[in-house]
Design a protein around this motif. Structure first.
Motif, PDB file in Angstrom:
ATOM      1  N   GLN A  72      37.961  36.480  45.076  1.00 14.81           N
ATOM      2  CA  GLN A  72      38.997  37.008  45.970  1.00 14.81           C
ATOM      3  C   GLN A  72      38.748  36.574  47.408  1.00 14.81           C
ATOM      4  OE1 GLN A  72      39.060  41.289  44.274  1.00 14.81           O
ATOM      5  NE2 GLN A  72      41.156  40.906  44.962  1.00 14.81           N
ATOM      6  N   GLY A  73      38.846  35.281  47.644  1.00 17.23           N
ATOM      7  CA  GLY A  73      38.680  34.745  48.981  1.00 17.23           C
ATOM      8  C   GLY A  73      39.975  34.158  49.487  1.00 17.23           C
ATOM      9  N   TYR A  74      40.332  34.459  50.717  1.00 11.34           N
ATOM     10  CA  TYR A  74      41.578  33.976  51.306  1.00 11.34           C
ATOM     11  C   TYR A  74      41.275  33.300  52.639  1.00 11.34           C
ATOM     12  CZ  TYR A  74      43.509  37.250  47.909  1.00 11.34           C
ATOM     13  OH  TYR A  74      43.803  37.925  46.762  1.00 11.34           O
ATOM     14  N   VAL A  75      41.873  32.145  52.858  1.00  7.72           N
ATOM     15  CA  VAL A  75      41.669  31.411  54.101  1.00  7.72           C
ATOM     16  C   VAL A  75      42.627  31.949  55.163  1.00  7.72           C
ATOM     17  CG1 VAL A  75      41.704  29.162  55.224  1.00  7.72           C
ATOM     18  CG2 VAL A  75      40.952  29.351  52.844  1.00  7.72           C
ATOM     19  N   VAL A  76      42.067  32.420  56.280  1.00  8.23           N
ATOM     20  CA  VAL A  76      42.910  32.935  57.360  1.00  8.23           C
ATOM     21  C   VAL A  76      42.661  32.199  58.672  1.00  8.23           C
ATOM     22  CG1 VAL A  76      43.071  35.231  56.332  1.00  8.23           C
ATOM     23  CG2 VAL A  76      41.240  34.752  57.974  1.00  8.23           C
TER      24      VAL A  76
END
Length: 286
Positions: A72-76
């Motif tokens: 559950q990794g999201y690039v922000v």
């Protein structure tokens, strides 16, 4: 909200970008990467709840996190990159000299190294005025601070990192950006967040001198040997600024910044009361 999400005023910068109250950022529903690293973006000394999302700076970091089992990794993008988008440089920006960031310790580990040798390296390489930026821990060490001052360097500190919801410093990144923009060069004895920040802000970067080490330092994810191998072109007293700029964009996710509405949705934040999305989105277009 994990207390590290407040480090260096990161949550405050993102709240401002999203049109929310940056003096009291809402609860951030996940873990926000707070510094450049070569692992999954999260500090190895922190405990994390499985299943809680991670908000990471770059696609490179997200891929590493995936390979380590963090799905559950999201690039922000890095908060510093959002600050740059909100605070464009002045057209008549005048720069002089070098801002130098010696490798620092933290509350749990002190740094060990030859400061006199480091200062000698700085005097040998730099041909203009040098500002030495010490981490709050070293800055509060009056004896160490005076060693740099007595050597003829201007000494500053960007502020306190904050921790456990105490001593928060929403102005940290603002002061860092202001200092970077008054210097032509940014340098350190280790490749670190400050080098990428400086390159993104228009400084010519350099990495040289005794890299020092932390007490009982562990070479996580390959440590310094891996960093010197993988980012060899970013080491040395003079580094190609175009190459460094491209690396900074990639490592800080400056090409992956989200629109305010999308960032609010991802972080679990509410709609702003006063600022329209169209006005905020225009920050990235102008």
């Amino acid at each position: 909200m994990h207390h590290a999400n407040h480090y260096y005023g990161h949550s405050h910068v993102l709240a401002r970008y999203c049109g929310l109250d940056d003096t009291d950022p809402p609860r951030l529903h996940g873990y926000l990467q707070h510094g450049w690293n070569i692992g999954d973006g999260l500090a190895p000394d922190h405990e994390y709840t499985p299943g809680v999302p991670s908000f990471l700076w770059s696609e490179r970091t997200r891929r590493r996190a995936w390979s380590l089992g963090r799905r559950q990794g999201y690039v922000v993008g890095a908060p510093f990159a959002y600050l740059l988008a909100m605070e464009p440089a002045a057209a008549d920006d005048e720069r002089e000299g070098t801002i130098w960031y010696p490798f620092h310790g933290w509350e749990g580990q002190h740094v060990v190294g030859d400061h006199d040798g480091l200062m000698a390296s700085m005097r040998e390489v730099e041909d203009g005025p040098v500002t030495v930026c010490l981490y709050w821990q070293e800055f509060r060490d009056g004896k160490l601070r005076r060693r740099y001052e007595d050597a003829g360097f201007r000494v500053v500190c960007h502020g306190y990192r904050g921790g456990w919801w105490q001593d928060l410093d929403p102005g940290f990144l603002y002061r860092q950006l202001a200092e970077l923009r008054r210097h032509k060069r940014v340098a350190s004895n280790r490749l670190c967040s400050a080098i990428f920040y400086g390159a993104l802000a228009g400084c010519a970067p350099a990495v040289y001198g005794d890299p020092m080490h932390l007490e009982n330092e562990k070479q996580a994810f390959g440590g310094q040997p891996r960093i010197r191998r993988e980012w060899a072109a970013l080491h040395g007293p003079y580094v190609d600024p175009d190459l460094a700029g491209a690396a900074a964009v990639a490592e800080l996710g400056a090409d992956r910044l989200l629109a305010p509405a999308e960032l609010r949705r991802l972080l679990g934040w509410p709609m702003p009361d006063r600022v329209a999305d169209a006005e905020l989105t225009g920050v990235l277009i102008r």
